[in-house]
Design a protein around this motif. Structure first.
Motif, PDB file in Angstrom:
ATOM      1  N   GLU A 245      43.112  40.058 -31.985  1.00  0.00           N
ATOM      2  CA  GLU A 245      43.654  39.002 -31.133  1.00  0.00           C
ATOM      3  C   GLU A 245      42.783  37.774 -31.231  1.00  0.00           C
ATOM      4  O   GLU A 245      41.595  37.829 -30.938  1.00  0.00           O
ATOM      5  CB  GLU A 245      43.680  39.478 -29.679  1.00  0.00           C
ATOM      6  CG  GLU A 245      44.651  40.602 -29.459  1.00  0.00           C
ATOM      7  CD  GLU A 245      44.731  40.990 -27.994  1.00  0.00           C
ATOM      8  OE1 GLU A 245      44.690  40.086 -27.133  1.00  0.00           O
ATOM      9  OE2 GLU A 245      44.817  42.192 -27.736  1.00  0.00           O
TER      10      GLU A 245
ATOM     11  N   SER B 192      42.738  33.377 -30.395  1.00  0.00           N
ATOM     12  CA  SER B 192      43.357  32.507 -29.394  1.00  0.00           C
ATOM     13  C   SER B 192      44.680  31.930 -29.916  1.00  0.00           C
ATOM     14  O   SER B 192      45.641  31.786 -29.170  1.00  0.00           O
ATOM     15  CB  SER B 192      42.409  31.379 -29.015  1.00  0.00           C
ATOM     16  OG  SER B 192      42.078  30.666 -30.195  1.00  0.00           O
ATOM     17  N   ASP B 193      44.735  31.644 -31.216  1.00  0.00           N
ATOM     18  CA  ASP B 193      45.937  31.004 -31.748  1.00  0.00           C
ATOM     19  C   ASP B 193      46.937  31.988 -32.337  1.00  0.00           C
ATOM     20  O   ASP B 193      48.109  31.654 -32.515  1.00  0.00           O
ATOM     21  CB  ASP B 193      45.543  29.981 -32.823  1.00  0.00           C
ATOM     22  CG  ASP B 193      44.814  30.660 -33.980  1.00  0.00           C
ATOM     23  OD1 ASP B 193      44.159  31.710 -33.743  1.00  0.00           O
ATOM     24  OD2 ASP B 193      44.911  30.155 -35.112  1.00  0.00           O
TER      25      ASP B 193
ATOM     26  N   THR C 197      49.200  43.356 -25.966  1.00  0.00           N
ATOM     27  CA  THR C 197      49.466  41.934 -26.183  1.00  0.00           C
ATOM     28  C   THR C 197      50.759  41.729 -26.975  1.00  0.00           C
ATOM     29  O   THR C 197      51.561  40.833 -26.678  1.00  0.00           O
ATOM     30  CB  THR C 197      48.285  41.271 -26.917  1.00  0.00           C
ATOM     31  OG1 THR C 197      47.092  41.649 -26.248  1.00  0.00           O
ATOM     32  CG2 THR C 197      48.426  39.763 -26.923  1.00  0.00           C
TER      33      THR C 197
ATOM     34  N   ARG D 172      53.637  42.161 -24.776  1.00  0.00           N
ATOM     35  CA  ARG D 172      53.853  41.063 -23.846  1.00  0.00           C
ATOM     36  C   ARG D 172      54.383  39.820 -24.547  1.00  0.00           C
ATOM     37  O   ARG D 172      55.336  39.199 -24.094  1.00  0.00           O
ATOM     38  CB  ARG D 172      52.529  40.754 -23.137  1.00  0.00           C
ATOM     39  CG  ARG D 172      52.656  40.000 -21.826  1.00  0.00           C
ATOM     40  CD  ARG D 172      51.334  39.973 -21.073  1.00  0.00           C
ATOM     41  NE  ARG D 172      50.232  39.530 -21.914  1.00  0.00           N
ATOM     42  CZ  ARG D 172      49.166  40.275 -22.227  1.00  0.00           C
ATOM     43  NH1 ARG D 172      49.059  41.509 -21.756  1.00  0.00           N
ATOM     44  NH2 ARG D 172      48.217  39.811 -23.009  1.00  0.00           N
ATOM     45  N   GLU D 173      53.782  39.495 -25.678  1.00  0.00           N
ATOM     46  CA  GLU D 173      54.101  38.209 -26.295  1.00  0.00           C
ATOM     47  C   GLU D 173      55.135  38.285 -27.420  1.00  0.00           C
ATOM     48  O   GLU D 173      55.772  37.291 -27.729  1.00  0.00           O
ATOM     49  CB  GLU D 173      52.816  37.563 -26.818  1.00  0.00           C
ATOM     50  CG  GLU D 173      51.862  37.231 -25.678  1.00  0.00           C
ATOM     51  CD  GLU D 173      50.562  36.614 -26.180  1.00  0.00           C
ATOM     52  OE1 GLU D 173      50.591  35.942 -27.234  1.00  0.00           O
ATOM     53  OE2 GLU D 173      49.524  36.823 -25.523  1.00  0.00           O
TER      54      GLU D 173
ATOM     55  N   ARG E  14      50.604  32.369 -31.494  1.00  0.00           N
ATOM     56  CA  ARG E  14      50.816  32.540 -30.048  1.00  0.00           C
ATOM     57  C   ARG E  14      51.259  31.209 -29.450  1.00  0.00           C
ATOM     58  O   ARG E  14      50.919  30.152 -29.941  1.00  0.00           O
ATOM     59  CB  ARG E  14      49.532  33.014 -29.378  1.00  0.00           C
ATOM     60  CG  ARG E  14      49.028  34.292 -30.005  1.00  0.00           C
ATOM     61  CD  ARG E  14      47.694  34.699 -29.436  1.00  0.00           C
ATOM     62  NE  ARG E  14      47.833  35.383 -28.156  1.00  0.00           N
ATOM     63  CZ  ARG E  14      46.840  36.076 -27.605  1.00  0.00           C
ATOM     64  NH1 ARG E  14      45.644  36.141 -28.190  1.00  0.00           N
ATOM     65  NH2 ARG E  14      47.021  36.671 -26.456  1.00  0.00           N
ATOM     66  N   THR E  15      52.033  31.302 -28.398  1.00  0.00           N
ATOM     67  CA  THR E  15      52.520  30.084 -27.761  1.00  0.00           C
ATOM     68  C   THR E  15      52.548  30.288 -26.258  1.00  0.00           C
ATOM     69  O   THR E  15      52.595  31.425 -25.784  1.00  0.00           O
ATOM     70  CB  THR E  15      53.937  29.706 -28.264  1.00  0.00           C
ATOM     71  OG1 THR E  15      54.534  28.869 -27.292  1.00  0.00           O
ATOM     72  CG2 THR E  15      54.809  30.926 -28.445  1.00  0.00           C
ATOM     73  N   HIS E  16      52.489  29.143 -25.515  1.00  0.00           N
ATOM     74  CA  HIS E  16      52.583  29.257 -24.065  1.00  0.00           C
ATOM     75  C   HIS E  16      53.981  28.965 -23.566  1.00  0.00           C
ATOM     76  O   HIS E  16      54.249  29.005 -22.381  1.00  0.00           O
ATOM     77  CB  HIS E  16      51.569  28.307 -23.404  1.00  0.00           C
ATOM     78  CG  HIS E  16      50.163  28.694 -23.758  1.00  0.00           C
ATOM     79  ND1 HIS E  16      49.587  29.846 -23.285  1.00  0.00           N
ATOM     80  CD2 HIS E  16      49.263  28.108 -24.576  1.00  0.00           C
ATOM     81  CE1 HIS E  16      48.366  29.956 -23.789  1.00  0.00           C
ATOM     82  NE2 HIS E  16      48.144  28.910 -24.585  1.00  0.00           N
ATOM     83  N   ALA E  17      54.861  28.674 -24.489  1.00  0.00           N
ATOM     84  CA  ALA E  17      56.223  28.309 -24.089  1.00  0.00           C
ATOM     85  C   ALA E  17      56.942  29.490 -23.450  1.00  0.00           C
ATOM     86  O   ALA E  17      56.655  30.643 -23.746  1.00  0.00           O
ATOM     87  CB  ALA E  17      57.002  27.829 -25.305  1.00  0.00           C
ATOM     88  N   GLU E  18      57.861  29.168 -22.553  1.00  0.00           N
ATOM     89  CA  GLU E  18      58.731  30.172 -21.937  1.00  0.00           C
ATOM     90  C   GLU E  18      59.804  30.534 -22.955  1.00  0.00           C
ATOM     91  O   GLU E  18      60.670  29.713 -23.257  1.00  0.00           O
ATOM     92  CB  GLU E  18      59.421  29.579 -20.707  1.00  0.00           C
ATOM     93  CG  GLU E  18      58.706  29.775 -19.398  1.00  0.00           C
ATOM     94  CD  GLU E  18      58.669  31.220 -18.937  1.00  0.00           C
ATOM     95  OE1 GLU E  18      59.727  31.869 -18.962  1.00  0.00           O
ATOM     96  OE2 GLU E  18      57.574  31.676 -18.557  1.00  0.00           O
TER      97      GLU E  18
ATOM     98  N   GLU F 145      63.674  28.622 -26.848  1.00  0.00           N
ATOM     99  CA  GLU F 145      62.996  27.943 -25.749  1.00  0.00           C
ATOM    100  C   GLU F 145      63.995  26.928 -25.235  1.00  0.00           C
ATOM    101  O   GLU F 145      64.488  26.094 -25.990  1.00  0.00           O
ATOM    102  CB  GLU F 145      61.741  27.239 -26.272  1.00  0.00           C
ATOM    103  CG  GLU F 145      60.884  26.656 -25.180  1.00  0.00           C
ATOM    104  CD  GLU F 145      59.754  25.806 -25.742  1.00  0.00           C
ATOM    105  OE1 GLU F 145      59.158  25.059 -24.962  1.00  0.00           O
ATOM    106  OE2 GLU F 145      59.505  25.881 -26.966  1.00  0.00           O
TER     107      GLU F 145
END
Ligand SMILES: Cc1cc2nc3c(=O)[nH]c(=O)nc-3n(C[C@H](O)[C@H](O)[C@H](O)COP(=O)(O)OP(=O)(O)OC[C@H]3O[C@@H](n4cnc5c(N)ncnc54)[C@H](O)[C@@H]3O)c2cc1C
Ligand code: FES
Ligand code: FES
Lengths: 279, 722, 165
Positions: A58, A60-61, A79, A82-83, A167-171, A197
């Motif tokens: 894992e 960060s990006d 992870t 989840r993602e 990885r992204t923070h978008a919904e 999105e």
């Protein structure tokens, strides 16, 4: 078949093109072909034990999934669950437990079956792949990896090293549906993965398909059409027409081109309608 | 002793060996000096063999090679008609017909060698469908392609269609189905002129093989010995075909002087061995104002494949079930088995009945719709019951109450409540649900005078040590014969079950109690076992007995059962099992996939000897039938199965089957000492029509052909919309 | 291909197997006398050849022999404790989980693996856990029941299992 001591030794062996070595990971594709007498190769490099190609990291990006990661490993990874839930669904729907315990993500990619179930998820998550040889490592977008039926951007002597999922923070809204010959231990007749999105309008969308073209397919034209659109039944109908032009399914012993076309369109509709209200 | 007696779920006798992996199947056995055999087969459906050559860098001198000219006796598989060779001689009549046999100690080299036998064949025109065969597009068998035909007629058909009654016509089709026992076929033979021929293997009918090998080797019966090994499923697939493998292994053993093992791999087993006969049925019925059937005209045709094998008997059973459990005064049934250039179709659980019952049970639903009655009510008005007459003239005397069975099935499945609810919910859901039912019967034991003709014998032996041994040729193929026979003897003799041995069939030791087919084992052979046990009990009452003692019992046709094989009139079966099955199905209109969500199977099968084994038979049969309807499709190309791998021939897995809920009613059969009737085949008959009836209930589309895969549902929905 | 010595542990005992590196582990085990592991398809579909391989259930027909070097394996022969059947074997025997028995060794391996992973399985878990093991005889119902009984530990009372009396 021989077992190299480490990755370097494996790569050195594979670099000798004249010797005709072929890597063997979990063997779930390779042994079937070998037994059926459908492989030209007779010399195999057992890569299964190469620690360098095992594990999920894992960052960060991105999440880096090494080539020898099995479906069972993916299924259990918090992870990824989840993602990247569609990849987990794909893994859960691949074969059954015994295949999930042995089959690797690397083998699934390099075996390059258009009916494979992970590629649509990897495409929809905009994955990258890393390839390694004695010459070093190179990285490319997974969407550029498959070139034609069973043809890839993989040089002789190269091994798939890992898959990277950004990885992204978008919904995101995730959709994955495998339509196989039965509910488990099945080969896909159509496999559909979509990630979207959406605010009011569609901000970002990626759609990928299995079993409807010679390669795992990104439906780029459909995506382009949908970006910026507000969903309505008219828009959905138009999108269905576009996706129908993008795919090129065939009749084979598992299904018909007609069925694959119709189901692809239906799945697109189901995906889009499930993303929130349409008008 | 009560815990071992009839009616209890006694634990499977050979179960411990099975759960520990100790049970020995044919491929688990090895003999000193044993070599392996392989079969080289035809690549074309029909033609004349020109040359056979042995090519490549194979050390051919190390191989044992057998062709038709090596056959010591007759190159004919002795069964019904003598038309099928063990090894093609001159002509080939279907793809994958055996031509050359090879044997070698090294399996891998053997496989390599098989690929280097070149057989050149001048092709001849071939036909692959019932329609082409009927149309005589090419004559490929006999004078007119017709391997067998039957006619049953009763009443007066003439006026039935013109007197204002509701007339409905329909055509129904069923496809081939692979038995797909999980243990592929295999045999080991030891053979030489001095000792004769011994074969061991996976099989259902030791005396079929015994009889056939006598002819193949021109040897006296005592020189032929057939021994069953633990058998990993049969379902009819190991009824007639094992004779051919036994013959092949024995021919190789005879020539080489060494034991020879032939084990088919899955691909060879799928493409070369028998499957369920494809069929097509045309039905025309008339119904009066009261909703009663007044006339039925049924035309039933099955595809026999290239050779006759068992097709006449399959056709017979199919014909005798084609009218369903209904009374009708005016009936005409015509039926035919016709030849095509596919591998012969053969025995498969149900034996023709699932095909013809599918047709009539789909048809009954369609008629009900037309006359405006619910599917249950329309059937109820036409049910056979005691005292009523079947089109064969047989008077029902089973004490059966089909109406009561139907009520129970409707209640257990919540048939009407759910139908109403689904009709409401379907309007707003992408997943459409429906309920469907089928009512049917299955004749137990051999058809017509078959049992009288077989005159089966069983023996029971008692030793000084107090062991009682049951000797029959009935094979344990998973159905539980070992257990049930032991229960019957334990009950009769009132001894603990562990003192009873049920002998593995070996033609050198056991008498001929007939083949393990036709749902006859528990009823007919089990009845004889009970009788023999009684005889033993009597004998043991005497003083000064010299052990071991042996008693026998032989089948006698009950006086009140008779059948005329010429006119096809009379008691086609001594008794029938009766059943009502209900399927709850959902169809996903996004993917056109149908799934069975719940299944209720209510049946009257006489006395239930062992509830666990009996319900296991029903559950297994229902699952196999669900496979036949929704998943299993044999893809043909020029008479050859092209999806002969488990990857591409799709049988249900554990996630594809619904809860299968099994319920029994038991009216003991008057002519069976145990009261049991046949059970093994029954569950294959009902699911197909029940499921398609449910699909029609769900999506309002009438589909009259199985298998019915999502692609077929899509096509049918489009056709109905057009 | 020349043969090679493969050192591994089978059913708790270390073994030296003489095998072609690309032979199927299934054949190597069977030639070694462990014929409880069955072949139904040779292509990973049926599960009759299931064994434990380094603690996970796999199809032995898809494992090249060389990959067994250093591996720890359990076959059906290693499931019982001497004469004492494993609870799963016991349940299959009692509740009708085995008919013809050819799928049974593989099915039991899969069931043991499932219960190790999920000691309290739901019916859905059982169905999924066994989906790689085809059975043509039972229609799976009695297999589900057998696995359920193991986890419920509901004693051995046969009477309970006869819902149709
Ligand atoms: C019964 C059964 C069911 C299956 N069901 C599914 C399913 O539902 N969905 C699905 O997608 N797949 C399915 N598969 C296919 C298979 O299990 C997967 O493709 C698996 O992921 C392959 O991985 P492996 O490690 O076993 O590959 P292997 O068989 O070892 O190798 C496959 C190919 O990839 C090459 N290769 C492997 N690893 C690398 C690497 N790191 N670099 C370069 N080349 C490599 C090999 O040389 C070979 O050509 C099924 C297979 C079977 C037998
Ligand atoms: S034999 Fe290995 S899965 Fe069937
Ligand atoms: S018990 Fe026969 S296949 Fe499962």
């Amino acid at each position: 078949m021989i077992t190299p001591k480490n990755l370097d030794e494996a790569l050195t062996l594979l670099a000798d093109r004249a010797a005709g070595w072929k890597p063997c990971a979990g063997g779930t594709d390779l042994m079937v072909l070998f037994e059926a007498g459908k492989l030209n190769h007779t010399k195999f490099v057992n890569i299964a034990a190469l620690t360098e190609l095992h594990g999920i990291e894992e960052r960060s990006d991105a999440i880096e999934i090494k080539a020898l990661t099995t479906y069972t490993d993916i299924l259990k990874h918090a992870t990824i669950q989840r993602e990247f839930p569609s990849l987990v669904t794909a893994a859960a729907l691949t074969g059954a437990v015994a295949i999930q315990n042995r089959g690797t993500i690397g083998g699934n990619i390099v075996n390059a079956s258009p009916a494979a179930d992970s590629p649509p998820a990897l495409l929809a998550y905009d994955a990258q792949v890393e390839l390694i040889s004695v010459k070093g490592v190179r990285r490319l977008a997974y969407a550029d990896f498959h070139k034609g039926y069973k043809q890839m951007d993989l040089q002789p002597g190269e091994l798939l090293k890992s898959v990277l999922l950004p990885r992204t923070h978008a919904e995101l809204h995730h959709y994955y549906r495998k339509v196989g010959t039965r509910r488990a231990q099945a080969i896909s007749k159509v496999c559909f993965c979509g990630v979207v999105e959406r605010e009011d309008r569609i901000k970002n969308i990626r759609i990928a398909l299995g079993s409807v073209a010679p390669i795992p397919l990104r439906a780029r034209r459909t995506e382009t059409f949908l970006i910026g659109k507000q969903l309505s039944s008219k828009i959905i109908d138009e999108a269905k027409k576009i996706i129908d032009q993008e795919i090129s399914p065939i009749d084979d012993i598992r299904s018909t081109a007609k069925y694959r076309r119709r189901v692809t369109q239906n799945l697109l509709e189901e995906f889009l309608c499930g993303t929130g209200s349409t008008n | 002793m009560a815990e071992n007696a009839i009616g209890q779920s006694v634990v499977r006798r050979e179960g411990r060996e099975k759960v520990t992996g100790q049970a020995k199947y044919v491929d688990d056995l090895s003999f000193p000096g044993m070599i392996f055999g392989a079969t080289v087969r035809s690549s074309v459906p029909r033609g004349r063999i020109r040359t056979i050559s042995f090519e490549g860098t194979i050390p051919w001198n190390e191989f044992v090679i057998v062709t038709a000219k090596d056959v010591p006796g007759k190159n004919i598989v002795a069964l019904i008609e003598h038309d099928q060779p063990y090894l093609a001689d001159g002509m080939v009549n279907h793809p994958e017909e055996a031509i050359v046999l090879l044997a070698h100690p090294d399996k891998y080299l053997l496989e390599e060698a098989r690929r280097h036998v070149r057989i050149e064949i001048d092709p001849l025109p071939a036909i692959f469908t019932i329609e082409d065969s009927l149309a005589q597009k090419e004559i490929v068998w006999g004078k007119d392609n017709v391997q067998k035909s039957f006619l049953i007629e009763t009443g007066n058909m003439k006026d039935a269609w013109t007197n204002g009654h509701v007339v409905v016509e329909g055509a129904y089709e069923t496809g081939a189905q692979e038995q797909l026992y999980i243990e592929p076929q295999g045999m080991i033979a030891v053979a030489n002129p001095a000792d004769g021929v011994t074969v061991r293997g996976s099989l259902q009918c030791p005396f079929y093989i015994h009889k056939a090998l006598i002819e193949l080797f021109a040897l006296p019966p005592e020189k032929i010995r057939v021994i069953q090994t633990e058998t990993g499923g049969g379902f009819g697939g190991k009824e007639e075909y094992p004779t051919i493998i036994a013959g092949h292994a024995a021919l190789l053993a005879w020539k080489s002087g060494r034991p020879v093992k032939i084990i088919y791999d899955r691909a060879e087993d799928m493409v070369a061995t028998t499957k369920r006969h494809p069929s097509r049925t045309k039905i025309k019925t008339a119904v009066d104002k009261q909703g009663k059937l007044t006339a039925m005209n049924i035309d039933f045709v099955i595809d026999g494949g290239a050779y006759v094998t068992l097709s006449p008997v399959v056709l017979s059973r199919g014909t005798l079930h084609s009218f369903g459990p209904y009374a009708c005064p005016n009936v005409k049934i015509t039926s035919k088995a016709v030849a095509t250039n596919t591998p012969p179709h053969g025995a498969f659980r149900g034996f023709g009945a699932p095909q013809s019952l599918f047709a009539i049970e789909r048809h009954m639903d369609r008629v009900a719709r037309k006359v405006g009655l619910s599917p249950d009510e329309f059937r109820r008005r036409n049910f056979l019951s005691d005292g009523k007459t079947m089109p064969t003239g047989q008077i029902v005397r089973d004490g059966v109450d089909l109406s009561a069975l139907l009520d129970r099935a409707l209640e257990l499945s919540h048939f009407h409540d759910k139908r109403r609810r689904f009709a409401r919910e379907n309007t707003t859901s992408a997943i459409k649900k429906g309920m469907g039912l089928a009512t049917f019967m299955h004749g137990a034991g051999f058809t017509g005078s078959g049992e009288a003709y077989l005159a089966s014998i069983v023996a029971i032996e008692a030793t000084k040590e107090g062991i009682v041994r049951v000797l029959t040729s009935s094979t344990e193929i998973g159905q539980g014969k070992n257990t049930v026979f032991a229960q019957i003897v334990a009950e009769t003799l009132r001894i603990p079950i562990d003192r009873i041995e049920v002998t593995m069939p070996d033609t050198a030791i056991v008498p001929n109690s007939g083949p393990t087919v036709a749902s006859r084992t528990a009823m007919v052979v089990g009845g004889l076992v009970a009788e023999a046990a009684k005889n033993l009990k009597e004998l043991l009452k005497k003083k000064d007995i010299h052990f071991p003692v042996k008693v026998t019992a032989q089948y006698q046709q009950p006086k009140d059962i008779s059948f005329d094989d010429k006119t096809y009139r009379g008691d086609a079966y001594g008794t029938y099992a009766w059943a009502v099955y209900v399927a709850e199905v959902s169809v996903d209109t996004v993917t056109y996939e149908a799934h069975v969500d719940d299944f209720v199977a209510v049946q009257e099968i006489g006395k239930v000897l062992n509830p666990t084994l009996a319900s296991g038979q029903i559950e297994g049969g229902v699952a196999q039938a669900i496979g036949m309807v929704l998943y299993e499709k044999v893809e043909w190309k020029e008479g050859r199965m092209v999806n002969g791998q488990m990857t591409n021939y799709i049988m249900p897995t554990s996630v594809d089957v619904p809860p299968i809920r099994v319920f029994f009613e038991g009216v003991p059969y008057r002519h069976s000492p145990t009261g049991a009737k046949g059970i093994g085949e029954l569950p294959m008959d009902g699911p197909a029509p029940a499921i398609l009836n449910a699909i029609e209930d769900a999506i309002g589309v009438s589909i009259n052909k199985i298998p019915c895969l999502p692609e077929d549902i899509l096509e049918a929905m489009e056709r109905s919309r057009a | 291909m020349p043969k090679q010595i493969i050192t591994c542990t089978i059913n708790g005992q270390s073994q030296r197997l003489d095998a072609h590196p690309m032979s199927r582990l299934l054949d190597v085990l069977r030639e070694h006398g462990l014929t409880g592991t069955k072949e139904g398809c040779g292509e990973g579909e049926c599960g009759a050849c299931s064994i434990f391989f380094n603690g996970r259930v796999v199809n032995s027909c898809l494992v090249p022999a060389l990959q067994a070097e250093g591996a720890t394996m359990t076959t059906i022969e290693g499931i019982a404790n001497g004469e004492q059947l494993h609870a799963v074997q016991e349940a299959f025997l009692k509740y009708g989980g085995a008919q013809c028995g050819i799928c049974t060794p593989g099915m039991i391996m899969a069931a043991v693996a499932l219960l190790k992973e999920k000691p309290n399985p739901t019916e859905a878990d059982i169905r999924e856990g066994l989906a790689g093991n085809l059975c043509r005889c039972t229609g799976y119902m009695k297999i589900f029941e057998s696995v359920m009984r193991v986890f419920k530990g509901k004693g051995t009372d046969l009477e309970e299992t006869c819902p149709h009396k």
